[in-house]
Design a protein around this motif. Sequence first.
Motif, PDB file in Angstrom:
ATOM      1  N   GLY A 117       0.814  -1.208   0.000  1.00 38.20           N
ATOM      2  CA  GLY A 117       0.000   0.000   0.000  1.00 38.20           C
ATOM      3  C   GLY A 117       0.848   1.258   0.000  1.00 38.20           C
ATOM      4  N   PRO A 118       0.241   2.387  -0.378  1.00 35.91           N
ATOM      5  CA  PRO A 118       1.010   3.634  -0.529  1.00 35.91           C
ATOM      6  C   PRO A 118       1.261   4.395   0.767  1.00 35.91           C
ATOM      7  CG  PRO A 118      -1.269   3.985  -1.157  1.00 35.91           C
ATOM      8  CD  PRO A 118      -1.145   2.519  -0.830  1.00 35.91           C
ATOM      9  N   ARG A 119       0.620   3.997   1.861  1.00 39.46           N
ATOM     10  CA  ARG A 119       0.759   4.755   3.104  1.00 39.46           C
ATOM     11  C   ARG A 119       2.089   4.451   3.788  1.00 39.46           C
ATOM     12  NH1 ARG A 119      -5.205   4.712   5.984  1.00 39.46           N
ATOM     13  NH2 ARG A 119      -6.429   5.183   4.107  1.00 39.46           N
ATOM     14  N   ALA A 120       2.534   5.418   4.600  1.00 42.44           N
ATOM     15  CA  ALA A 120       3.818   5.255   5.291  1.00 42.44           C
ATOM     16  C   ALA A 120       3.775   4.084   6.269  1.00 42.44           C
ATOM     17  CB  ALA A 120       4.176   6.551   6.027  1.00 42.44           C
ATOM     18  N   VAL A 121       2.660   3.966   6.993  1.00 45.08           N
ATOM     19  CA  VAL A 121       2.460   2.828   7.895  1.00 45.08           C
ATOM     20  C   VAL A 121       1.617   1.802   7.149  1.00 45.08           C
ATOM     21  CG1 VAL A 121       1.519   2.035  10.091  1.00 45.08           C
ATOM     22  CG2 VAL A 121       2.576   4.292   9.931  1.00 45.08           C
ATOM     23  N   ARG A 122       2.238   0.719   6.783  1.00 51.42           N
ATOM     24  CA  ARG A 122       1.537  -0.292   5.988  1.00 51.42           C
ATOM     25  C   ARG A 122       2.075  -1.673   6.354  1.00 51.42           C
ATOM     26  NH1 ARG A 122       5.197   2.325   2.573  1.00 51.42           N
ATOM     27  NH2 ARG A 122       6.822   0.984   1.680  1.00 51.42           N
ATOM     28  N   TRP A 123       1.365  -2.670   5.883  1.00 46.22           N
ATOM     29  CA  TRP A 123       1.814  -4.039   6.130  1.00 46.22           C
ATOM     30  C   TRP A 123       2.765  -4.438   5.013  1.00 46.22           C
ATOM     31  CZ3 TRP A 123       0.222  -9.126   4.110  1.00 46.22           C
ATOM     32  CH2 TRP A 123       0.694 -10.178   4.920  1.00 46.22           C
ATOM     33  N   SER A 124       4.014  -4.703   5.347  1.00 45.03           N
ATOM     34  CA  SER A 124       5.007  -5.111   4.355  1.00 45.03           C
ATOM     35  C   SER A 124       4.924  -6.616   4.152  1.00 45.03           C
ATOM     36  CB  SER A 124       6.412  -4.721   4.814  1.00 45.03           C
ATOM     37  OG  SER A 124       6.536  -3.319   4.868  1.00 45.03           O
ATOM     38  N   PHE A 125       5.068  -7.020   2.909  1.00 41.49           N
ATOM     39  CA  PHE A 125       4.869  -8.434   2.578  1.00 41.49           C
ATOM     40  C   PHE A 125       5.866  -8.872   1.525  1.00 41.49           C
ATOM     41  CE2 PHE A 125       2.786 -12.149   0.829  1.00 41.49           C
ATOM     42  CZ  PHE A 125       2.236 -12.740   1.961  1.00 41.49           C
ATOM     43  N   THR A 126       6.341 -10.097   1.669  1.00 38.25           N
ATOM     44  CA  THR A 126       7.288 -10.646   0.712  1.00 38.25           C
ATOM     45  C   THR A 126       6.646 -11.808  -0.040  1.00 38.25           C
ATOM     46  OG1 THR A 126       9.134 -10.094   2.174  1.00 38.25           O
ATOM     47  CG2 THR A 126       9.557 -11.704   0.421  1.00 38.25           C
ATOM     48  N   ALA A 127       6.656 -11.737  -1.355  1.00 41.68           N
ATOM     49  CA  ALA A 127       6.138 -12.841  -2.164  1.00 41.68           C
ATOM     50  C   ALA A 127       6.933 -14.104  -1.852  1.00 41.68           C
ATOM     51  CB  ALA A 127       6.235 -12.501  -3.645  1.00 41.68           C
ATOM     52  N   GLY A 128       6.243 -15.223  -1.840  1.00 44.42           N
ATOM     53  CA  GLY A 128       6.884 -16.491  -1.518  1.00 44.42           C
ATOM     54  C   GLY A 128       6.555 -16.988  -0.126  1.00 44.42           C
ATOM     55  N   THR A 129       5.917 -16.146   0.672  1.00 43.33           N
ATOM     56  CA  THR A 129       5.489 -16.564   2.000  1.00 43.33           C
ATOM     57  C   THR A 129       4.401 -17.631   1.882  1.00 43.33           C
ATOM     58  OG1 THR A 129       5.959 -14.367   2.872  1.00 43.33           O
ATOM     59  CG2 THR A 129       4.522 -15.766   4.186  1.00 43.33           C
ATOM     60  N   ARG A 130       4.435 -18.622   2.772  1.00 41.40           N
ATOM     61  CA  ARG A 130       3.408 -19.665   2.749  1.00 41.40           C
ATOM     62  C   ARG A 130       2.910 -19.952   4.153  1.00 41.40           C
ATOM     63  NH1 ARG A 130       5.771 -24.406  -0.270  1.00 41.40           N
ATOM     64  NH2 ARG A 130       6.756 -22.756  -1.480  1.00 41.40           N
ATOM     65  N   HIS A 131       1.655 -20.392   4.243  1.00 43.73           N
ATOM     66  CA  HIS A 131       1.076 -20.760   5.528  1.00 43.73           C
ATOM     67  C   HIS A 131      -0.057 -21.755   5.297  1.00 43.73           C
ATOM     68  CE1 HIS A 131      -0.859 -16.984   4.154  1.00 43.73           C
ATOM     69  NE2 HIS A 131      -1.980 -17.548   4.574  1.00 43.73           N
ATOM     70  N   PRO A 132      -0.566 -22.386   6.366  1.00 43.64           N
ATOM     71  CA  PRO A 132      -1.603 -23.415   6.187  1.00 43.64           C
ATOM     72  C   PRO A 132      -2.858 -22.873   5.518  1.00 43.64           C
ATOM     73  CG  PRO A 132      -0.687 -23.510   8.405  1.00 43.64           C
ATOM     74  CD  PRO A 132      -0.157 -22.251   7.780  1.00 43.64           C
TER      75      PRO A 132
END
Length: 246
Positions: A117-132
């Motif tokens: 997202g464009p906001r300064a406070v945002r959730w950073s995410f890395t492609a390739g993450t996996r979970h159940p």
Amino acid sequence: MAEVMKSLAMGLRILRVVELAENPVPAQKIIQTLDMPRSTTYRLLKTLGDQGFIEQTSRGFVPGLYLTQTSRSRAEEHLQSVACRDVLSSIADAIQETVVLTVIRWPHAFALAAVEGPRAVRWSFTAGTRHPLYAGASAKVLLAYLSDDVLADYQHVTPFVPTSTHGPQCWDDVQRQIVQIRHDGYCISHGEVDEGVAALAVPLRWGSRLVGSVSVVGPEFRFAPTNHVSTLRDMVSRMEEDLGDY
């Protein structure tokens, strides 16, 4: 011909169980899960092994080289196109939060692409993450639209381990949520994968086939998922149109 088709169907069910499992599957577990005769099961396991679809280890059966080499679908390749990434960027701009494209890579939900997202406070995410597949909106919306047979097999071979106190604590909880997701057409979660993060996810289809999910994620103090259901649905519909026919 009827016997050939029956054997083919049983062989495909074995493949599905082996692919769904996170750990090697012992022959006895396959027999119990599928309720197949022991002799038939061992005969099919040998045939599948000889052809490279499965391999036997000291702990049980795992996907073979041929199966793992062909497991990345052309749908997945298409989803990584520039056009799809442009739509993800448009969603991020419209809702002002991070957007994630998730697919199933058995037995996990796999983040194929993400646009922050464009906001300064945002959730950073890395492609390739996996979970159940039972944890988080992006995963559960995929789980909900599996066929009942596949869903049952997945539950049989997947031990349930809660990922947080905010999400489901057992398979019965998941089943109740699946009923709700199928009714609503979307899924909302709070803190199931990451503490303090809210998520909204809808299914993504290519033609009639479920190929992934698109989710919007943001900090709980700011992001109210229910306010953005219509926007996300409309923009994912555009994405589906761009994908064309499967």
